[in-house]
Design a protein around this motif. Structure first.
Motif, PDB file in Angstrom:
ATOM      1  N   ASP A  40       0.994  -1.352  -0.185  1.00 59.49           N
ATOM      2  CA  ASP A  40       0.297   0.484  -0.239  1.00 59.49           C
ATOM      3  C   ASP A  40       0.956   1.419   0.062  1.00 59.49           C
ATOM      4  OD1 ASP A  40      -2.132  -1.413   0.542  1.00 59.49           O
ATOM      5  OD2 ASP A  40      -2.457  -1.582   1.978  1.00 59.49           O
ATOM      6  N   LEU A  41       2.264   1.227   0.605  1.00 60.64           N
ATOM      7  CA  LEU A  41       3.330   2.360   0.749  1.00 60.64           C
ATOM      8  C   LEU A  41       3.416   2.554  -1.328  1.00 60.64           C
ATOM      9  CD1 LEU A  41       6.327   1.098   2.077  1.00 60.64           C
ATOM     10  CD2 LEU A  41       4.670   2.747   2.822  1.00 60.64           C
ATOM     11  N   ALA A  42       2.681   2.310  -2.555  1.00 61.46           N
ATOM     12  CA  ALA A  42       2.949   3.028  -3.496  1.00 61.46           C
ATOM     13  C   ALA A  42       1.339   4.193  -3.383  1.00 61.46           C
ATOM     14  CB  ALA A  42       2.539   1.513  -4.702  1.00 61.46           C
ATOM     15  N   ASN A  43       0.844   3.916  -2.692  1.00 62.74           N
ATOM     16  CA  ASN A  43      -0.227   5.592  -2.613  1.00 62.74           C
ATOM     17  C   ASN A  43       0.418   6.514  -1.998  1.00 62.74           C
ATOM     18  OD1 ASN A  43      -1.902   2.758  -4.931  1.00 62.74           O
ATOM     19  ND2 ASN A  43      -2.445   2.642  -2.029  1.00 62.74           N
ATOM     20  N   PHE A  44       1.475   6.552  -1.618  1.00 60.21           N
ATOM     21  CA  PHE A  44       2.186   7.406  -1.484  1.00 60.21           C
ATOM     22  C   PHE A  44       3.283   8.064  -1.283  1.00 60.21           C
ATOM     23  CE2 PHE A  44      -1.189   5.038   1.469  1.00 60.21           C
ATOM     24  CZ  PHE A  44      -1.434   6.483   2.730  1.00 60.21           C
ATOM     25  N   ALA A  45       4.047   8.928  -1.238  1.00 52.89           N
ATOM     26  CA  ALA A  45       4.819   9.892  -0.901  1.00 52.89           C
ATOM     27  C   ALA A  45       5.411   8.881  -0.318  1.00 52.89           C
ATOM     28  CB  ALA A  45       5.312  11.291  -1.219  1.00 52.89           C
ATOM     29  N   LEU A  46       6.419   8.125  -0.550  1.00 53.06           N
ATOM     30  CA  LEU A  46       8.369   8.125   0.378  1.00 53.06           C
ATOM     31  C   LEU A  46       9.137   9.080   0.774  1.00 53.06           C
ATOM     32  CD1 LEU A  46       7.913   4.831  -0.860  1.00 53.06           C
ATOM     33  CD2 LEU A  46       6.394   5.644   0.613  1.00 53.06           C
ATOM     34  N   ILE A  47       9.301   9.659   2.022  1.00 52.06           N
ATOM     35  CA  ILE A  47      10.608  10.229   2.177  1.00 52.06           C
ATOM     36  C   ILE A  47      11.969   9.717   3.242  1.00 52.06           C
ATOM     37  CG2 ILE A  47      10.458  11.805   4.683  1.00 52.06           C
ATOM     38  CD1 ILE A  47       6.942  11.987   4.319  1.00 52.06           C
ATOM     39  N   GLU A  48      12.417   9.917   2.855  1.00 52.40           N
ATOM     40  CA  GLU A  48      14.216   9.545   3.284  1.00 52.40           C
ATOM     41  C   GLU A  48      14.689  10.360   3.590  1.00 52.40           C
ATOM     42  OE1 GLU A  48      14.906   5.900   0.875  1.00 52.40           O
ATOM     43  OE2 GLU A  48      15.716   7.548  -0.895  1.00 52.40           O
ATOM     44  N   PHE A  60      21.715   1.976   4.355  1.00 53.95           N
ATOM     45  CA  PHE A  60      20.801   1.699   5.506  1.00 53.95           C
ATOM     46  C   PHE A  60      19.408   2.621   5.733  1.00 53.95           C
ATOM     47  CE2 PHE A  60      23.108   4.221   9.002  1.00 53.95           C
ATOM     48  CZ  PHE A  60      22.557   4.480   9.985  1.00 53.95           C
ATOM     49  N   LEU A  61      19.560   3.729   5.963  1.00 50.56           N
ATOM     50  CA  LEU A  61      18.928   4.804   6.034  1.00 50.56           C
ATOM     51  C   LEU A  61      17.617   5.026   4.835  1.00 50.56           C
ATOM     52  CD1 LEU A  61      20.407   7.960   6.957  1.00 50.56           C
ATOM     53  CD2 LEU A  61      18.792   5.996   8.152  1.00 50.56           C
ATOM     54  N   ALA A  62      18.076   4.022   3.671  1.00 48.69           N
ATOM     55  CA  ALA A  62      17.100   4.248   2.703  1.00 48.69           C
ATOM     56  C   ALA A  62      16.037   3.432   2.554  1.00 48.69           C
ATOM     57  CB  ALA A  62      18.141   4.083   1.174  1.00 48.69           C
ATOM     58  N   TRP A  63      14.977   3.994   1.268  1.00 51.95           N
ATOM     59  CA  TRP A  63      13.459   2.736   1.681  1.00 51.95           C
ATOM     60  C   TRP A  63      13.976   1.773   0.625  1.00 51.95           C
ATOM     61  CZ3 TRP A  63       9.584   2.112   3.360  1.00 51.95           C
ATOM     62  CH2 TRP A  63       8.863   3.445   4.439  1.00 51.95           C
ATOM     63  N   ARG A  64      14.927   1.726  -0.225  1.00 54.29           N
ATOM     64  CA  ARG A  64      14.731   0.440  -1.108  1.00 54.29           C
ATOM     65  C   ARG A  64      15.657  -0.488  -0.298  1.00 54.29           C
ATOM     66  NH1 ARG A  64      12.616  -0.048  -4.533  1.00 54.29           N
ATOM     67  NH2 ARG A  64      11.370   2.025  -6.362  1.00 54.29           N
ATOM     68  N   GLN A  71      10.215  -7.408   0.448  1.00 56.42           N
ATOM     69  CA  GLN A  71      10.461  -8.368  -0.706  1.00 56.42           C
ATOM     70  C   GLN A  71       9.093  -6.940  -1.677  1.00 56.42           C
ATOM     71  OE1 GLN A  71       9.767 -10.433   2.064  1.00 56.42           O
ATOM     72  NE2 GLN A  71      12.089 -10.714   2.070  1.00 56.42           N
ATOM     73  N   LEU A  72      10.141  -6.664  -0.859  1.00 51.12           N
ATOM     74  CA  LEU A  72       8.543  -5.545  -1.907  1.00 51.12           C
ATOM     75  C   LEU A  72       9.786  -4.189  -3.014  1.00 51.12           C
ATOM     76  CD1 LEU A  72       6.402  -3.808   0.956  1.00 51.12           C
ATOM     77  CD2 LEU A  72       5.781  -5.423  -1.244  1.00 51.12           C
ATOM     78  N   GLN A  73      10.965  -5.342  -3.699  1.00 49.31           N
ATOM     79  CA  GLN A  73      11.330  -4.685  -4.245  1.00 49.31           C
ATOM     80  C   GLN A  73      11.094  -3.294  -5.517  1.00 49.31           C
ATOM     81  OE1 GLN A  73      11.352  -7.485  -3.634  1.00 49.31           O
ATOM     82  NE2 GLN A  73      13.938  -8.257  -3.136  1.00 49.31           N
ATOM     83  N   THR A  74      10.002  -4.019  -6.304  1.00 48.60           N
ATOM     84  CA  THR A  74       9.113  -3.201  -7.624  1.00 48.60           C
ATOM     85  C   THR A  74       8.427  -2.399  -7.455  1.00 48.60           C
ATOM     86  OG1 THR A  74       7.606  -4.425  -7.703  1.00 48.60           O
ATOM     87  CG2 THR A  74       9.926  -5.435  -8.293  1.00 48.60           C
TER      88      THR A  74
END
Length: 178
Positions: A40-48, A60-64, A71-74
């Motif tokens: 569901d994070l795909a529906n939001f802006a991700l802040i990092e 280690f601070l990166a969302w990736r 298991q959300l690599q894509t």
């Protein structure tokens, strides 16, 4: 000092570890699309932290890293927001700009007050870095330094409880886990 276990002298005292977790303002969660699972994070802006892309030791601070671990690599979010400082990341989350990957010790007060919510409880990620108390050998004898260190260690114990971290061993040979 904020450092990995192997990078401090044997006299260092471990104060507490650190985890990263997705956080957002309650307003964003109530007014936006549902956020019940990682996808569901795909529906939001991700802040990092922008440092996660520029400095290898801070990756280690990166969302990736978090997305890979779950298991959300894509996953591609609505947009990415990058900030240089942890307080800017927290402020962006507080004002509803997106979901932040936050360092728990730095947002613990906002989580406790309800100003931020942990949007995916149980999906925290350990940081490789730990908070340490280090005192020079001559300073360790001074009464005011001893008093300050005792106070700081008492505050760290409160922080460990707030973070849900078991009471930590004292030295750098101890693990950095929670």
């Amino acid at each position: 000092r904020y450092a990995p276990v192997g990078a401090v002298p044997s006299t260092a005292v471990r104060l507490f570890g650190e985890q990263l977790t997705p956080v957002a303002s309650p307003w964003l969660i109530r007014s936006g699309p549902p956020l019940r699972k990682g996808a569901d994070l795909a529906n939001f802006a991700l802040i990092e932290a922008s440092d996660g892309h520029r400095t290898q030791s801070l990756q280690f601070l990166a969302w990736r890293r978090w997305l890979d671990a779950y298991q959300l690599q894509t996953l591609e979010p609505k947009r990415w927001l990058y900030f240089n400082y942890a307080h800017q990341i927290a402020q962006a989350a507080l004002t509803g700009q997106g979901v932040a990957l936050a360092r728990v010790p730095l947002v613990a007060d906002s989580l406790a007050s309800g100003d931020l919510v942990e949007v995916l409880p149980g999906m925290r990620m350990d940081s490789p870095l730990v908070y340490w108390l280090m005192v020079g050998p001559r300073a360790a004898e001074r009464p005011e330094i001893v008093a300050f260190c005792q106070w700081l260690q008492a505050q760290a114990a409160i922080t460990r409880v707030a973070l849900g971290e078991a009471d930590a061993p004292a030295g750098p040979s101890a693990s950095s886990g929670t």
